[in-house]
Design a protein around this motif. Sequence first.
Motif, short mmCIF file in Angstrom:
data_model
loop_
_atom_site.label_atom_id
_atom_site.label_comp_id
_atom_site.label_asym_id
_atom_site.label_seq_id
_atom_site.Cartn_x
_atom_site.Cartn_y
_atom_site.Cartn_z
N PHE A 1 -5.96 -1.37 -3.02
CA PHE A 1 -6.75 -1.03 -1.84
C PHE A 1 -6.33 -1.91 -0.69
CE2 PHE A 1 -10.16 -1.68 1.15
CZ PHE A 1 -10.62 -0.40 1.39
N LEU A 2 -6.05 -1.29 0.44
CA LEU A 2 -5.71 -2.07 1.63
C LEU A 2 -6.80 -1.89 2.68
CD1 LEU A 2 -3.82 -3.64 3.59
CD2 LEU A 2 -2.73 -1.46 4.14
N ALA A 3 -7.43 -3.01 3.04
CA ALA A 3 -8.35 -2.97 4.19
C ALA A 3 -7.48 -3.16 5.43
CB ALA A 3 -9.39 -4.07 4.07
N PHE A 4 -7.44 -2.15 6.28
CA PHE A 4 -6.51 -2.13 7.41
C PHE A 4 -6.89 -3.15 8.49
CE2 PHE A 4 -3.90 1.94 7.37
CZ PHE A 4 -4.09 2.18 6.02
N ALA B 1 -3.14 3.92 -4.82
CA ALA B 1 -4.59 3.76 -4.60
C ALA B 1 -5.34 4.08 -5.88
CB ALA B 1 -5.04 4.66 -3.46
N ARG B 2 -4.91 5.14 -6.56
CA ARG B 2 -5.63 5.56 -7.77
C ARG B 2 -5.41 4.56 -8.90
NH1 ARG B 2 -3.33 11.59 -7.12
NH2 ARG B 2 -4.45 12.10 -5.21
N GLN C 1 -15.62 0.69 1.97
CA GLN C 1 -14.71 1.52 1.16
C GLN C 1 -14.26 0.78 -0.09
OE1 GLN C 1 -11.57 3.11 3.77
NE2 GLN C 1 -13.10 3.06 5.39
N ALA D 1 0.82 -1.22 0.00
CA ALA D 1 0.00 0.00 0.00
C ALA D 1 0.85 1.27 0.00
CB ALA D 1 -0.94 -0.01 1.20
N GLU E 1 -14.38 -0.79 6.33
CA GLU E 1 -13.29 -1.03 5.38
C GLU E 1 -13.82 -1.67 4.09
OE1 GLU E 1 -10.97 0.94 7.12
OE2 GLU E 1 -9.57 -0.38 6.09
N LEU F 1 -14.76 2.03 -3.81
CA LEU F 1 -13.59 2.43 -4.61
C LEU F 1 -13.31 1.45 -5.75
CD1 LEU F 1 -11.30 3.67 -1.70
CD2 LEU F 1 -12.63 5.06 -3.29
#
Lengths: 253, 428
Positions: free
Chosen positions: A81-84, A76-77, A158, A48, A155, A162
């Motif tokens: 994507f990182l789900a924390f 990210a763009r 998101q 990430a 998360e 996204l």
Amino acid sequence: MLSIKNLHASVEGKEILKGINLEIKAGEVHAIMGPNGSGKSTLSQVLAGNEAFEITSGEVTLNGDNLLDLATEERAREGIFLAFQYPVEIPGVSNLQFLRTAVNAMRKHRGEEEMNAAEFMKLAKEVSRQVDLDPAFLKRGVNEGFSGGEKKRNEIMQALLLQPKLAILDETDSGLDIDALQVVSNGVNALRAEDRAILMVTHYQRLLNHIVPDYVHVLAGGKIVKSGGRELALELEERGYGWLGIKDEDTSN
Amino acid sequence: MKPAPTLSSAFLHPAGQTLPEPLLALRKQRASALVNMPLPTRKTENWKYSSKYLKLSDDMAISLPAEGKAGTSLAIPGYKVVFTNGVMIPEASEYPDLDGISIQSFSDLDADEAQTLSVQLGSTLDHEQAQFARVNGARFEDGLLIRLQPGAVLDQPLFIIHNTAADACGSAYPRIYVEAGANSQMTLVEEYTSNGEAAVLVNTVTEFNLADGARITSIRLNMEGEQVQHIGATGVLQAQNSRFESHCVGFGGQLRRHDLQVRLEGEGAETKLNGVVVTQGKQHYDNHTSIDHVAANCNSEETYRNIAADQSHAIFNGRIHIHQDAQKSNADMNNKNLLLNNGAEIDTKPELEIYADDVKCAHGATIGQLDETSLFYLVSRGIGRREANVLLTMAFINELVSQIPVQAVRETAQLRLNDFFEQTFQEI
């Protein structure tokens, strides 16, 4: 889609990743398992773009482009994507404002028109229902006072908003009761698509009952020591990590 | 040894002579007491961090003419009073003629009314602490008097636009006195703006005298230009069961000083003071607040936030004095500060003096930086670095800004703060 070659990374001078090799193709779901301290979370953070980690050698490409050259927001763009594992609480920034800013940053990057507040509200409400999160959470500060399960659902929400190319889920099952696990898994399964890859990092195999991976890798001592199909996860559950020559005092569940 | 600096005699001569006789006499008397008034130096405790920003020159003593276009950044929905260069301009003002509410310029007062006011002016302030309120006392020109009769309620906020428009050096001395009768209510918004590049001094005094059960909300937006030296004082006297609420939002400049003094003199009085200050470049801002719990059973709640970027300097000094008879006082003071750069400076000092034994008094002050983990979280969602910094910085003060009870002011403050931080983080 994602190609990791001989990746080494350290934090504060201590080497954590010691030569990771991994190929992930579009449409695939990979699970990385391993004992605590094996480097699972470090791998997620490094992908990430967390600058607290130093890449000492190796390369990572996303669809052929060098990922390591990109800043976190650029990755990210480009679809990372990182789900924390531990989503951050940010009082004073409303969840809605945060989500809309993120979605619009992506849209702007793709040359699409930004969404206005009303349009976004409609979308956000739909998606929040998908992860069984009361739309009232949209008005609260980002993760502020959310329970562990609510944070994890936020998360996944998101990720759904996204629509990343590669979703990395870092211990997304930790701290979830069985109902929440089901909701989160449904959300992740809704993400599965031919043009999208998912990388799940998990200590336990129970998540993999709900989100069935195509490949399972065992990470230990900063390296992938074994790869296989989903049956490898079941074997790990039955036999622990010991038979692979890995010490893990913490695997008893 | 160098003699201690004193206020130049050039500052002792007011310009306008149109006030009623009792006020002219008051001004003259106050001026004579100003002769050789010592100017603050870094050895003056309440100006320790700020005296170096004070740069008075003799040509700054000249009263700015009461002309020029009034500017405001607010979309004003209703009543307004316009001050230009410290002088109230009734022709430019629009306010109601309501039963029980009198809004007048000083020059419109008859001799009796002016006599009454001359005794009241300055009565809410401790001039030892707010030295420059004395200068205003000697120099004010046409000011604003608001009297609310018992039970009177102003149905919408009164906006007071203080605009300083100067092409040349000079000073302005706006003065406001509000007398709120028993159980009366009003919301008053003061906006300070300026145009023109000249070095000017804006020296303000606003006073609130609340009778039993009166409720006043005061909002103060300081958005003057860089070169303005602003020294303002607000005095508040509160009788039994009255409630005063203050929201101050201040943008830095060459010199910004606000003294806010509240005296809780009647049992059951409540006060709530919120303040937000932002500074960047080489700007300065100094808030000195003081709450005197004189009577028993009073509550005070104070929350101030400072954000300083670049080489700017913000100061908060919060004094709470609980007098001997003020049993069951409840006082809570909180000051949090955000330093955005290594070169910025924030000085915070809580001052508690407690002479009663049965009180609750809490205070806290912190100074910190933006949280890296939060920043990483935001950018990991594709949000740009500058935007992420702006979001997190706004988050530090949103709690206070969102409490501003007048929508037009709240929205203007949010926009201006957002623009300010966009500028702060423009290099990112």
